[in-house]
Design an enzyme around this catalytic site. Sequence first.
Site, mmCIF file in Angstrom:
data_model
loop_
_atom_site.group_PDB
_atom_site.id
_atom_site.type_symbol
_atom_site.label_atom_id
_atom_site.label_comp_id
_atom_site.label_asym_id
_atom_site.label_seq_id
_atom_site.Cartn_x
_atom_site.Cartn_y
_atom_site.Cartn_z
ATOM 1 N N CYS A 85 -1.448 4.971 -5.818
ATOM 2 C CA CYS A 85 -2.219 4.121 -4.916
ATOM 3 C C CYS A 85 -2.283 2.773 -5.604
ATOM 4 O O CYS A 85 -2.438 2.707 -6.830
ATOM 5 C CB CYS A 85 -3.611 4.693 -4.675
ATOM 6 S SG CYS A 85 -4.658 3.622 -3.659
ATOM 7 N N THR A 122 0.858 -1.166 0.000
ATOM 8 C CA THR A 122 0.000 0.000 0.000
ATOM 9 C C THR A 122 0.898 1.220 0.000
ATOM 10 O O THR A 122 1.942 1.207 0.660
ATOM 11 C CB THR A 122 -0.912 0.037 1.248
ATOM 12 O OG1 THR A 122 -1.358 1.371 1.484
ATOM 13 C CG2 THR A 122 -0.189 -0.438 2.489
#
Length: 229
Positions: A196, A83
């Site tokens: 992202c 992440t």
Amino acid sequence: MKTIGILGGMSAASTQTYYRELCNLTRNQLGGLHSPELLIRSLDFAQIEALQMDGDWDAAGAILNSEAKALQNGGASFILLATNTMHKLTDQMMQDVDVPLLHIADATADAINSAGLKAPGLMATAFTMEQSFYTDRLIAAGLKPVVPQDDDRAETHRIIYEELCKDITTNESEATYISIAGRLLETGADCLILGCTEVGMLLNQGNVDVPVFDTTLIHCEAALKMALT
């Protein structure tokens, strides 16, 4: 082959991409029946998202630290945090952890510099776009990141949390992301960071007019190289 420890589940959609890409890269590079040596700890993202929204980053960092230690104790040679946003907490996460972390922003900056580019547009969560933990590393590597304007940042963030993290993709959101990317190019970006791990569900080299750097794919490529050296 070294064992890659993956701390994921933030969201589950991104962790699925990590597993798939690492398997594909290993098979393509080594051939035959080869697959990567992996340990995966996938968290319940609902708990992490609630802490994000409450601004309780210390509690989130404590969770990541516990899980990083679990990966180390399980035999991981190094750790991937699957992440971008939670790299905000890498200092706390890696306290008393002896194996290294392969930082996603560093791997991305290396790829952009290798391509001879300097002004990456950044599309990511609001945390990643608006706070300095990520852009500072890009700047330290000699880059000049460009972030969207306020409304575009808000819409980029909304689509990530309300759609992409739930494995929802729509033509409307793809068109919105393409438009936001276009405005970044108009303000001087010479390439685009899919900052992202879910943004690549909507954007890719096929619908963006400048070089695209998908942080998930770059992270996986760097991880396999590290695992094989």
